[in-house]
Design an enzyme around this catalytic site. Structure first.
Site, mmCIF file in Angstrom:
data_model
loop_
_atom_site.group_PDB
_atom_site.id
_atom_site.type_symbol
_atom_site.label_atom_id
_atom_site.label_comp_id
_atom_site.label_asym_id
_atom_site.label_seq_id
_atom_site.Cartn_x
_atom_site.Cartn_y
_atom_site.Cartn_z
ATOM 1 N N CYS A 24 0.809 -1.224 0.000
ATOM 2 C CA CYS A 24 0.000 0.000 0.000
ATOM 3 C C CYS A 24 0.839 1.269 0.000
ATOM 4 O O CYS A 24 0.281 2.370 -0.044
ATOM 5 C CB CYS A 24 -0.938 -0.004 1.197
ATOM 6 S SG CYS A 24 -2.049 -1.422 1.220
ATOM 7 N N HIS A 65 -1.313 8.342 6.593
ATOM 8 C CA HIS A 65 -1.730 7.080 5.979
ATOM 9 C C HIS A 65 -3.103 6.695 6.521
ATOM 10 O O HIS A 65 -3.994 6.341 5.748
ATOM 11 C CB HIS A 65 -0.702 5.992 6.266
ATOM 12 C CG HIS A 65 -0.949 4.719 5.538
ATOM 13 N ND1 HIS A 65 -0.902 4.622 4.167
ATOM 14 C CD2 HIS A 65 -1.270 3.481 5.985
ATOM 15 C CE1 HIS A 65 -1.162 3.378 3.794
ATOM 16 N NE2 HIS A 65 -1.396 2.668 4.883
ATOM 17 N N HIS A 102 -9.606 2.783 1.232
ATOM 18 C CA HIS A 102 -8.165 2.562 1.090
ATOM 19 C C HIS A 102 -7.923 2.087 -0.343
ATOM 20 O O HIS A 102 -8.329 0.984 -0.705
ATOM 21 C CB HIS A 102 -7.724 1.507 2.100
ATOM 22 C CG HIS A 102 -6.247 1.350 2.221
ATOM 23 N ND1 HIS A 102 -5.350 1.811 1.274
ATOM 24 C CD2 HIS A 102 -5.487 0.759 3.199
ATOM 25 C CE1 HIS A 102 -4.126 1.505 1.659
ATOM 26 N NE2 HIS A 102 -4.181 0.881 2.807
#
Length: 428
Positions: A176, A316, A353
């Site tokens: 990610c 994040h 996400h």
């Protein structure tokens, strides 16, 4: 309005960002996505098909026009081009237009791309499993290179081929953290003199049973949510996981010298980026946050930026219990007393996400925040966790000048990336 460039003495191999292309669950486009983000509303929804297949409610962030990610190979073959490739091509086209690049004048030998994917073309893999079931006459028409779209490098190769780029064509893979890693690598290519122009970022289309089912088994997906729009709650005391989204973010990076020559108007200058790792656990980090704290400190030291100079931190912020606290502690440890004064936000509560595409999309939004002097909100942060004590800009955007911003991205397996950008000032 962004200030016009003026001719000034150039530092060697300075890197600026001149174009942004975004496709997100908010909208298929940069400005529409940005305006919807600023409303403080969530774009996540219930994924009916996946919910039925996995026998539980699954929320996710779906791009509004699925046609952008589902072009057919041909009328005769019932197969689709890998969606992440189409997303990358569309986002690249918007970034090029935004940068005002004349592709007929762009020197191809010094133009490249770094476009990443966290896992390759998962939709392509799923389609390949159907090939043995196809009628022989249809299977014979499938291009022999069809399987290549499953590679993590497929989007990068497709963009390079589409625009006849003859510079470096790379694809980073760091879970990610892929999107932000790609932009950092692109900046390095320009600083090292390998390229003058790089299209950089990432794309991801992972709303598939195999991927979502894997995250479900890991226990990282949001559960027991009252509505799909409120499923992901970064830094909230009721947070219990993330939701998966799809999209793409591509930026145009150029050497400052080239930008000056064509009278471009940069959004920002790339100052520096740093890589680190924290391999404590596949899905979690060391609770003391030492690795990330050191990474943030070293990033600031390399660019000679003080904590007091940071105006905004794009987090994040996945909405998982442990990782949100980890990120908070790392910032507090690295920045000290200044950490409580800096506005921060996570964008995952509103769009999900985006996995491999998260870092590049979020950096694109950070650049727009700089342009408009608006700190974007952390959507769904209604009941702050008392242990998460930073200023997360809950629910609504806040007007504030942003000159210097810190961006953080993490990935499963311990990938850590930190980077700094500074709003373009032609006097510097």
């Amino acid at each position: 309005m962004r200030p016009k460039l003026s001719v000034s003495e150039l530092s060697p191999r300075r890197v600026v960002i001149t174009g942004i292309g975004l496709i997100t669950p908010y909208a298929a486009g940069r400005e529409a996505s940005w305006q919807k983000l600023l409303t403080g509303q969530s774009a996540t929804c219930l994924l009916d098909d996946l919910s039925r297949q996995l026998n539980r409610p699954i929320a996710g962030g779906v791009i509004p026009d699925r046609q952008l990610s589902s072009t057919s190979l041909s009328d005769q073959i019932p197969l689709q081009r890998e969606p992440s490739i189409t997303l990358a091509l569309n986002a690249t086209a918007e970034a090029i237009q935004d940068a005002g690049l004349d592709m007929d004048q762009l020197p191809r030998e010094t133009a490249g791309c770094v476009i990443g994917s966290s896992k390759g073309g998962m939709a392509g893999f799923a389609q390949m499993a159907e090939l043995p079931r196809m009628p022989p006459e249809q299977a014979a028409q499938v291009p022999t290179a069809f399987w290549q779209q499953c590679f993590p490098s497929a989007a990068s190769q497709s963009v390079a081929a589409h625009y006849d780029l003859q510079g470096a064509a790379l694809s980073t893979v760091s879970a990610c953290a892929t999107g932000f890693s790609s932009i950092m690598r692109a900046a390095d290519l320009i600083r090292e003199g390998v390229c003058e122009t790089v299209f950089a970022g990432s794309a991801d289309a992972s709303l598939l049973p195999a991927v979502i089912g894997s995250f479900q088994r890991m226990g990282v997906l949001a559960t027991d949510f009252p509505s799909p729009e409120s499923a992901c709650r970064p830094y909230d005391r009721k947070r219990n996981g993330f939701v998966v989204g799809e999209g793409a973010g591509i930026l145009v990076l150029e050497s400052l010298e080239q930008a000056l020559k064509r009278n471009a108007v940069p959004y920002a200058e790339w100052l520096t980026g740093s890589l680190g790792s924290d391999s404590t656990h596949l899905m979690q980090f060391d609770p003391t946050a030492q690795s990330l704290s050191r990474l943030i400190s070293s990033t600031l030291n390399r660019s000679q930026v003080t904590p007091a100079e940071i105006d905004y931190i794009n987090l994040h912020g996945t909405g998982t219990q442990i990782n949100d606290l980890y990120e908070t502690r790392a910032i507090q440890n690295a920045l000290g007393s200044a950490s409580s004064k800096i506005r921060c936000s996570s964008l995952k509560g509103g769009m999900g996400h985006l996995l491999g595409a998260a870092g590049s999309v979020e950096l694109g939004f950070t650049l727009l925040a700089m342009r408009d002097n608006l700190v974007p909100p952390t959507v769904n942060l209604e009941n702050p966790d008392p242990e998460c004590t930073l200023n997360y800009t809950p629910l609504k955007p806040v007007p504030q000048e942003i000159k210097t911003a810190l961006k953080l991205s993490f990935g499963f397996g311990g990938h850590l990336v930190a980077g700094l950008i500074r709003k373009w000032d032609p006097s510097l």
